[in-house]
Design an enzyme around this catalytic site. Structure first.
Site, PDB file in Angstrom:
ATOM      1  N   GLY A   1       0.839  -1.210   0.000  1.00  0.00           N
ATOM      2  CA  GLY A   1       0.000   0.000   0.000  1.00  0.00           C
ATOM      3  C   GLY A   1       0.861   1.241   0.000  1.00  0.00           C
ATOM      4  O   GLY A   1       2.070   1.183   0.236  1.00  0.00           O
TER       5      GLY A   1
ATOM      6  N   LYS B   1       4.463  12.068  -3.538  1.00  0.00           N
ATOM      7  CA  LYS B   1       5.307  11.001  -2.978  1.00  0.00           C
ATOM      8  C   LYS B   1       6.230  11.643  -1.941  1.00  0.00           C
ATOM      9  O   LYS B   1       6.957  12.581  -2.273  1.00  0.00           O
ATOM     10  CB  LYS B   1       6.096  10.350  -4.110  1.00  0.00           C
ATOM     11  CG  LYS B   1       6.936   9.167  -3.707  1.00  0.00           C
ATOM     12  CD  LYS B   1       7.428   8.425  -4.950  1.00  0.00           C
ATOM     13  CE  LYS B   1       8.473   7.393  -4.604  1.00  0.00           C
ATOM     14  NZ  LYS B   1       9.012   6.742  -5.809  1.00  0.00           N
TER      15      LYS B   1
ATOM     16  N   ASP C   1       8.638   6.275   7.768  1.00  0.00           N
ATOM     17  CA  ASP C   1       8.291   7.634   8.203  1.00  0.00           C
ATOM     18  C   ASP C   1       7.394   8.366   7.194  1.00  0.00           C
ATOM     19  O   ASP C   1       7.006   9.507   7.427  1.00  0.00           O
ATOM     20  CB  ASP C   1       9.569   8.453   8.465  1.00  0.00           C
ATOM     21  CG  ASP C   1      10.451   8.571   7.235  1.00  0.00           C
ATOM     22  OD1 ASP C   1      10.034   8.118   6.148  1.00  0.00           O
ATOM     23  OD2 ASP C   1      11.568   9.105   7.355  1.00  0.00           O
TER      24      ASP C   1
ATOM     25  N   ARG D   1       4.108  13.027  -8.842  1.00  0.00           N
ATOM     26  CA  ARG D   1       4.246  12.045  -9.915  1.00  0.00           C
ATOM     27  C   ARG D   1       2.924  11.949 -10.660  1.00  0.00           C
ATOM     28  O   ARG D   1       1.865  11.973 -10.049  1.00  0.00           O
ATOM     29  CB  ARG D   1       4.613  10.698  -9.288  1.00  0.00           C
ATOM     30  CG  ARG D   1       4.580   9.540 -10.253  1.00  0.00           C
ATOM     31  CD  ARG D   1       5.380   8.369  -9.728  1.00  0.00           C
ATOM     32  NE  ARG D   1       4.648   7.585  -8.737  1.00  0.00           N
ATOM     33  CZ  ARG D   1       5.181   6.531  -8.119  1.00  0.00           C
ATOM     34  NH1 ARG D   1       6.432   6.170  -8.343  1.00  0.00           N
ATOM     35  NH2 ARG D   1       4.481   5.843  -7.246  1.00  0.00           N
TER      36      ARG D   1
ATOM     37  N   ASP E   1       4.373  -5.284  -7.198  1.00  0.00           N
ATOM     38  CA  ASP E   1       3.745  -3.987  -6.885  1.00  0.00           C
ATOM     39  C   ASP E   1       4.363  -2.872  -7.721  1.00  0.00           C
ATOM     40  O   ASP E   1       3.817  -1.769  -7.764  1.00  0.00           O
ATOM     41  CB  ASP E   1       3.893  -3.652  -5.396  1.00  0.00           C
ATOM     42  CG  ASP E   1       5.333  -3.729  -4.928  1.00  0.00           C
ATOM     43  OD1 ASP E   1       5.943  -4.809  -5.056  1.00  0.00           O
ATOM     44  OD2 ASP E   1       5.866  -2.712  -4.456  1.00  0.00           O
TER      45      ASP E   1
HETATM   46  P1  AMP Z   1       9.098   0.609  -3.052  1.00  0.00           P
HETATM   47  O1  AMP Z   1      10.400   0.014  -2.660  1.00  0.00           O
HETATM   48  O2  AMP Z   1       9.178   2.049  -3.375  1.00  0.00           O
HETATM   49  O3  AMP Z   1       8.392  -0.176  -4.108  1.00  0.00           O
HETATM   50  O4  AMP Z   1       8.168   0.564  -1.754  1.00  0.00           O
HETATM   51  C1  AMP Z   1       7.728  -0.625  -1.164  1.00  0.00           C
HETATM   52  C2  AMP Z   1       6.749  -0.320  -0.056  1.00  0.00           C
HETATM   53  O5  AMP Z   1       7.389   0.396   1.002  1.00  0.00           O
HETATM   54  C3  AMP Z   1       5.552   0.541  -0.467  1.00  0.00           C
HETATM   55  O6  AMP Z   1       4.429   0.074   0.248  1.00  0.00           O
HETATM   56  C4  AMP Z   1       5.970   1.913  -0.012  1.00  0.00           C
HETATM   57  O7  AMP Z   1       4.872   2.754   0.213  1.00  0.00           O
HETATM   58  C5  AMP Z   1       6.695   1.594   1.285  1.00  0.00           C
HETATM   59  N1  AMP Z   1       7.662   2.648   1.667  1.00  0.00           N
HETATM   60  C6  AMP Z   1       8.827   2.951   1.066  1.00  0.00           C
HETATM   61  N2  AMP Z   1       9.460   3.951   1.707  1.00  0.00           N
HETATM   62  C7  AMP Z   1       8.667   4.310   2.747  1.00  0.00           C
HETATM   63  C8  AMP Z   1       8.755   5.284   3.799  1.00  0.00           C
HETATM   64  N3  AMP Z   1       9.799   6.113   3.906  1.00  0.00           N
HETATM   65  N4  AMP Z   1       7.746   5.330   4.678  1.00  0.00           N
HETATM   66  C9  AMP Z   1       6.693   4.510   4.587  1.00  0.00           C
HETATM   67  N5  AMP Z   1       6.541   3.575   3.644  1.00  0.00           N
HETATM   68  C10 AMP Z   1       7.519   3.465   2.727  1.00  0.00           C
HETATM   69 MG    MG Z   2       6.912   0.665  -5.268  1.00  0.00          MG
END
Ligand code: AMP
Ligand code: MG
Length: 488
Positions: free
Chosen positions: A92, A115, A127, A178, A254
């Site tokens: 999510g 984002k 965070d 984005r 995802d």
């Molecule tokens: P990603 O690696 O960008 O595909 O992110 C994988 C998951 O981690 C997604 O659900 C993102 O929303 C969550 N996520 C990544 N960075 C953060 C952050 N700093 N705080 C909260 N959720 C994060």
């Molecule tokens: Mg992602």
């Protein structure tokens, strides 16, 4: 939360939020401490029907920072699941919010997402924030991909929040705006199949079909036709990545869209030397998402989509599985056709000869053995300068050149026509790792001029005349392999 008073041109709709509530959570962004615009994509703003002047005004910048809502915004965090490095988990939007879908002057519906705008119910331990460097990196690379002609999410703006973000060190916080054809992912369907039951799954599939491929709704088996269309778009997309030497780096389900756009510019990077085993991501220790594995991982991810869709494909489980398997079996052939079409263009080949694939693959094998720069080699061939490639002077390359020239000689098109075809497929400029890092380092010091020069060069990748020599050149080989990071 305050609303912007100046008319920026927002025309936000909320079609996704009409899906069952399990798919989203209403969530306001966390206000920034001191919003400061770093970069705005004027041309994209205009395409979206937004007024760049109003976006640059204080109220516009506050909206892009999450400190006030643009007119008509109803921010939500989207729910999705996904297979990360092969393991299924609930994910999510943990640090992103969909403000709504902008109705553009041309009638398209485009997701507007912040984002780095703070925590959501999906943040888990995170965070909810983003650091300036990675958001600028996404801006640079996604805009470069767009200019290279690859379907992709895009970047409207990066705004500093004035809030610190704690990573290994304390970094300046930022929000990226984005845009996307939508943020529907393979993982959204996995979530629906897992949590939603048949009706929720059907609602999601109907929504995706309406939004991205209304033509399949008239099909005898619309959900199977939907699956086949996603398979086709991903085959086309991944072929494009391979042809330009792009390593996505984190092809979790995802991070695979339904629309066929590239999404998630975390650990991605472009090849320098051609090597199918290239991995940039620091966490991809087994090379699951190595350059050369991308087509196969695409198939693996699409199989997860097919599994999620099974209950809609046929009431009879076995029949559903059989139909899904048939659809998946088409992927390798589709991928190969897209790839070969692109390779023919890269080599200036019109028409089709049976040995074209072998000709292309033999060149790649020579490039691998001689550690030739991927982009530069094709650029040198385009300019008629094979003597500048890393393979020059070897007998095998001499033989390959002769085969290639014979093939060119057998087609009715002129040399100039072949060259124009090659120019349209072989970029002079790509976002080289060293050049991107140098732009980010300058931006961190407050000097945006380096990034602006880089962005200007990346905006016209296929124009060898316009190519800024600094960005067309191959940077010296780094002492240590280039490493990228996820979720930063
Ligand atoms: P990603 O690696 O960008 O595909 O992110 C994988 C998951 O981690 C997604 O659900 C993102 O929303 C969550 N996520 C990544 N960075 C953060 C952050 N700093 N705080 C909260 N959720 C994060
Ligand atoms: Mg992602």
């Amino acid at each position: 939360m305050e609303r912007t008073e100046r008319r920026a041109g927002w025309r936000l709709e909320h079609t996704y939020a009409r899906l069952p509530e399990l798919f989203w959570h209403r969530q306001d962004p966390a206000p920034a401490a001191k919003p400061e615009l770093v970069i705005l994509n004027d041309r994209l703003a205009v395409e979206l029907g937004l007024d760049p002047g109003a976006l640059r005004a204080p109220a516009g910048v506050e909206a892009l920072a999450g400190s006030r809502l643009p007119e008509g915004a109803e921010p939500i965090a989207q729910a999705y699941a996904g297979h990360q490095f092969g393991w299924f988990t609930m994910l999510g939007d943990g640090r992103a919010l969909l403000l709504g879908e902008q109705r553009t002057p041309s009638g398209a519906l485009v997701d507007i997402q912040l984002k780095g705008s703070g925590r959501t119910p999906f943040s888990r331990g995170g965070d909810g924030r983003a650091a300036l460097g990675p958001m600028l990196r996404e801006y640079i690379i996604s805009e470069a991909m767009h200019a290279l002609g690859v379907p992709t999410t895009r970047s409207l703006a990066v705004v500093k929040t004035g809030l610190p973000v704690i990573r290994e060190t304390v970094l300046p916080g930022a929000v990226l705006t984005r845009t996307a054809a939508s943020h529907l992912r393979v993982g959204t369907f996995e979530f629906a199949a897992w949590r939603g039951g048949r009706e929720a799954l059907r609602a999601l599939a109907d929504y995706a079909i309406r939004r991205h491929m209304p033509e399949v709704s008239g099909d005898e088996r619309p959900y199977l036709a939907f699956l086949r269309e996603v398979i086709d778009r991903q085959a086309a997309l991944i072929a494009r990545w391979m042809l330009i030497g792009f390593v996505h780096g984190v092809m979790n389900t995802d991070n695979m869209t339904i629309s066929g756009e590239t999404i998630d510019y975390g650990p991605c990077a472009f090849l320098d030397e051609y090597d199918p085993d290239t991995v940039f991501s620091s966490i991809d220790t087994h090379g699951r998402y190595a350059y050369g594995r991308q087509p196969a991982i695409g198939a693996w991810n699409l199989a997860r989509l097919a599994e999620a869709l099974l209950p809609l494909i046929h009431e009879d489980e076995e029949k559903a599985a059989g139909l899904a398997e048939e659809a998946l079996a088409e992927y390798p052939g589709r991928y190969e056709r897209y790839w070969l079409k692109g390779m023919r263009a890269k080599l200036g080949l019109f028409g089709e000869e049976a040995e074209d694939g072998e000709l292309a693959r033999d060149l790649l094998e020579l490039m691998r053995r001689h550690r030739a720069d991927y982009t530069r080699t094709f650029f040198d061939l385009t300019r008629g300068r094979p003597e500048e490639t890393a393979m020059h002077g070897t007998r095998e390359f001499g033989e390959w050149l002769e085969r290639w020239r014979n093939r060119l000689g057998r087609q009715p098109q002129t040399e100039a026509e072949a060259r124009r075809l090659m120019e349209s497929a072989n970029p002079a400029v790509i976002p080289r790792n060293a050049r991107v890092e140098e732009a980010l380092e300058a931006a961190a010091r407050g000097d945006l001029s380096v990034m602006e020069r880089l962005l200007a060069a990346l905006a016209k990748p296929y124009d060898p005349e316009a190519a800024d020599p600094l960005y067309a050149a191959v940077p010296p080989k780094p002492d240590r392999p280039y490493r990228t990071f996820c979720g930063t």
